[in-house]
Enzyme design. Sequence first.
Site, PDB file in Angstrom:
ATOM      1  N   ASP A 101       0.876  -1.181   0.157  1.00 39.01           N
ATOM      2  CA  ASP A 101       0.072   0.133  -0.060  1.00 39.01           C
ATOM      3  C   ASP A 101       0.923   1.239  -0.109  1.00 39.01           C
ATOM      4  O   ASP A 101       1.669   1.272  -0.848  1.00 39.01           O
ATOM      5  CB  ASP A 101      -0.975  -0.076   1.226  1.00 39.01           C
ATOM      6  N   HIS A 304      -7.137  -6.204  -1.172  1.00 39.88           N
ATOM      7  CA  HIS A 304      -6.055  -5.348  -1.143  1.00 39.88           C
ATOM      8  C   HIS A 304      -4.869  -5.745   0.003  1.00 39.88           C
ATOM      9  O   HIS A 304      -3.864  -5.117  -0.129  1.00 39.88           O
ATOM     10  CB  HIS A 304      -6.717  -4.057  -0.727  1.00 39.88           C
TER      11      HIS A 304
END
Length: 326
Positions: A101, A304
């Site tokens: 991320d 994610h």
Amino acid sequence: MSKAKHHTVNANGIRIHLVEQGEGPVVLLCHGFPEIWHSWRHQLSALVEAGFRAVAPDMRGYGDTESPEAIDQYTLLHLVGDMVGVLDALGVETAVIAGHDWGAPVAWHAALLRPDRFRGVVGLSVPFIPRGQVFTSPKTPATEDAVFYQEYFQAPGVAEAEYEQNIRTSVRSALYSLSGDFPGGQALLNADSVGMVSRNDGLLARMVDPPSLPSWISEAEVDVYVAQLSRSGYRGGLNWYRNISRNGELLAAFDGLKITVPALYIAGDRDLVLAFRGMDSVIATLKQRVPLLQQTIILPGCGHWTQQERPKEVNSAIIGFLKSIA
């Protein structure tokens, strides 16, 4: 096997808490938003077993690491400087750096700017994105009803108030709704609405606090995130977003520079990052900017939270990469 050691170092002018385990070549693990070192829990032991020294800091603004007050203290140059400072504090000359991320841009830029200190790089979820191609509101313009989440994060206090109203709900909702296990995930990945936030209802309105969590995350692990975020709040992590434009200005001198160390990129095919407009082109041409990119791995069914959702596959890929450049 050695036990994980928690300690604090002084690096780049702030106190940085980190967890480290093992002996051997160093692998520096950079988490993203809104996480802490704990997001790498599955990688620590795997790296130790493979003969490496794993180091996972709480990044600037998170967990038990210091959170400077001024927003402009959270630029990519500060964040890369923190990681160089960690190596200095540990007496380590070089390391392989991995990031997930927001930690991925830190890792990519550490490799870009300091290849003398970072001999390899692994990016999870977010690929190396050229300056000028940041995924902000110009690519996903605001509408009468919604605004891109990065724009929503800009005004100090707004997102903090929403996230901190009920931190446990915020943590559970984000972990579930952005994972590959969320049945409603396809709606979040719609190219016309990915990352958009309702002007009236806020960010969490499109997420779900599930009755039970997916198998890859337990309530006890959620407890760790909730405890840390209850102490630190969300402001430090949100300040990373508030420097996106400033990062572009500061990195102007490095425009067009290529990453010259060996690299690996891993993402899930259900990760909302891959659904951003233009991201398919960025990934398809990644090797042009990262010539020593060894592999791009897209994990089916993964959302994610790459290294948490698919620890076995991620560990295998990272360790294989590390051994290939040893």
